[in-house]
Design a protein around this motif. Structure first.
Motif, PDB file in Angstrom:
ATOM      1  N   UNK A 133       9.374   8.584 -12.573  1.00  0.00           N
ATOM      2  CA  UNK A 133       8.478   9.979 -11.919  1.00  0.00           C
ATOM      3  C   UNK A 133       7.597   9.605 -10.874  1.00  0.00           C
ATOM      4  N   UNK A 134       8.395   9.638  -9.561  1.00  0.00           N
ATOM      5  CA  UNK A 134       7.543   9.245  -8.621  1.00  0.00           C
ATOM      6  C   UNK A 134       6.154   9.926  -8.366  1.00  0.00           C
ATOM      7  N   UNK A 135       6.050  11.426  -8.491  1.00  0.00           N
ATOM      8  CA  UNK A 135       4.955  12.277  -8.101  1.00  0.00           C
ATOM      9  C   UNK A 135       4.123  12.375  -9.400  1.00  0.00           C
ATOM     10  N   UNK A 163       8.447  -1.365  -6.861  1.00  0.00           N
ATOM     11  CA  UNK A 163       8.538  -2.675  -6.959  1.00  0.00           C
ATOM     12  C   UNK A 163       7.218  -3.407  -6.927  1.00  0.00           C
ATOM     13  N   UNK A 164       6.804  -4.096  -7.902  1.00  0.00           N
ATOM     14  CA  UNK A 164       5.388  -4.502  -8.058  1.00  0.00           C
ATOM     15  C   UNK A 164       5.219  -5.710  -7.205  1.00  0.00           C
ATOM     16  N   UNK A 165       6.034  -6.260  -6.742  1.00  0.00           N
ATOM     17  CA  UNK A 165       5.882  -7.513  -5.714  1.00  0.00           C
ATOM     18  C   UNK A 165       6.030  -7.176  -4.664  1.00  0.00           C
ATOM     19  N   UNK A 166       6.183  -5.796  -4.182  1.00  0.00           N
ATOM     20  CA  UNK A 166       6.361  -5.333  -2.937  1.00  0.00           C
ATOM     21  C   UNK A 166       5.161  -5.105  -2.379  1.00  0.00           C
ATOM     22  N   UNK A 167       5.342  -4.012  -1.006  1.00  0.00           N
ATOM     23  CA  UNK A 167       4.276  -3.200  -0.490  1.00  0.00           C
ATOM     24  C   UNK A 167       4.535  -1.487  -0.858  1.00  0.00           C
ATOM     25  N   UNK A 181       4.043   5.824  -1.555  1.00  0.00           N
ATOM     26  CA  UNK A 181       5.459   5.555  -0.921  1.00  0.00           C
ATOM     27  C   UNK A 181       5.591   4.129  -0.751  1.00  0.00           C
ATOM     28  N   UNK A 182       6.804   3.473  -0.987  1.00  0.00           N
ATOM     29  CA  UNK A 182       7.110   2.078  -0.620  1.00  0.00           C
ATOM     30  C   UNK A 182       6.644   2.082   0.796  1.00  0.00           C
ATOM     31  N   UNK A 183       6.362   0.616   1.163  1.00  0.00           N
ATOM     32  CA  UNK A 183       6.179   0.471   2.640  1.00  0.00           C
ATOM     33  C   UNK A 183       7.547   0.494   3.419  1.00  0.00           C
ATOM     34  N   UNK A 184       7.626   0.845   4.589  1.00  0.00           N
ATOM     35  CA  UNK A 184       8.781   0.902   5.402  1.00  0.00           C
ATOM     36  C   UNK A 184       9.664   2.205   5.169  1.00  0.00           C
ATOM     37  N   UNK A 185       9.061   3.333   4.226  1.00  0.00           N
ATOM     38  CA  UNK A 185       9.797   4.438   3.967  1.00  0.00           C
ATOM     39  C   UNK A 185       8.746   5.574   4.351  1.00  0.00           C
TER      40      UNK A 185
END
Length: 336
Positions: A133-135, A163-167, A181-185
């Motif tokens: 549930x992204x929002x 992804x908790x290991x990401x940005x 939002x994930x980095x790069x999107x």
């Protein structure tokens, strides 16, 4: 139910058919039928191909009107969706169900869409887990709360599908809403007519540091209207020295004299602010005239009128910089 459907059909064929549709999908749910059986039932009942798409779970099912499975290449799936097709989704579900037929859906087809979407959502939740549930406002708030324990924030981030290991980046909207939002999107479309500030990309565990910077960027965003010209989406990464200026000017502070002069000029004509913004940021007066758009001579007349009201020239680099600062400070001085 069958007897009731028969009686209703005699009075109202659509009502009787709709009741039979409801009963049909209720039986599928009770039998714990799979996704393909549900989509096949919808296709046969609707008399047209039906497709189910859940992007978050990477699920795609398409069944033809005769009950046979069929589907386009996965990488061209969305190219083949006609915007005129009736589409349905169950509340709280990420899956979308399309009837491949011209819309809008009639009464019976609408019931097919609704019941099939609800049944499909239940199957997906049961077999593949609930979609992230992204929002979810409560989860977003927890992830961005620097006072919350890190493990609680990371659990909430996982629930948001991060992804908790990401940005990732914090995104702030006018009115106080937030998104991650994930980095790069792309941060995604802002709600209509909402100013948006995008924070820097940071490790997910450090998202509380991105949030205040997203809110700072939001202060420099504009509504993009004639009365509030400027970019609707502002990214902190692109601010440079403006970030220091924004941090030094508290919201609601008393405006500096140049902002008062700008407001005075704005009250003289409805075109004033849009014209001044174009003059301040366009590469030339001719480019500003084309942007507005007005004839070059008209812009010259407006420029002379604006300079008289402002009290300084805006034809040289120093004057345009002063105007840019006044426009920026006008946004920073407003209440959040």
């Amino acid at each position: 139910m069958k007897e009731l459907a028969g009686r209703l059909s005699a009075l109202d064929p659509d009502a009787g058919a709709a009741l039979q549709v409801i009963a049909y999908f209720d039986r599928l749910v009770e039998a714990r039928a799979g996704l393909e059986a549900i989509v096949r039932g919808a296709a046969v009942l609707a008399g047209c191909p039906v497709r189910l798409v859940d992007e978050e779970r990477n699920v795609r099912v398409r069944v033809l009107a005769d009950g046979r499975r069929g589907g386009p290449a996965a990488d061209r799936w969305h190219e083949r969706v006609d915007p005129g097709w009736p589409v349905g989704a169950a509340p709280g579900g990420a899956a979308r169900l399309w009837l491949e037929m011209p819309g809008p859906a009639g009464p019976v087809h609408a019931v097919v869409l609704e019941r099939a979407a609800v049944a499909a959502r239940d199957v997906l939740d049961r077999t593949r887990g609930r979609a992230p549930s992204r929002d979810d406002p409560a989860l977003v708030e927890l992830v961005l709360d620097g006072t919350a324990p890190e493990q609680a924030r990371l659990r909430a981030a996982r629930s948001l599908g991060l992804e908790v290991s990401g940005e990732a980046r914090a995104v702030a909207f006018a009115g106080g809403d937030a998104r991650i939002v994930p980095a790069g999107t792309d941060p995604g479309p802002a709600p209509p007519a909402r100013r948006t500030g995008v924070g820097p990309a940071v490790p997910v565990r450090d998202l509380p540091a991105s949030w205040p910077l997203a809110r700072l960027a939001l202060r420099l965003a504009a509504d993009g209207t004639d009365q509030d010209p400027g970019p609707r989406v502002v990214r902190y990464d692109s601010l440079g020295g403006l970030a220091a200026l924004a941090a030094a000017v508290p919201a609601g502070a008393d405006p500096v004299p140049d902002v008062h002069a700008l407001e005075h000029a704005a009250s003289a004509a409805p075109w004033m602010l849009a014209t001044l913004h174009a003059i301040a940021y366009a590469i030339s007066l001719r480019a500003a005239a084309a942007q507005l758009p007005v004839h070059h001579s008209t812009l010259q007349d407006r420029l002379a009128h604006a300079e008289h009201l402002l009290g300084w020239t805006i034809r040289d680099p120093e004057g345009r910089l002063r105007l840019q600062l006044a426009l920026t400070l006008r946004r920073l001085h407003r209440h959040p």
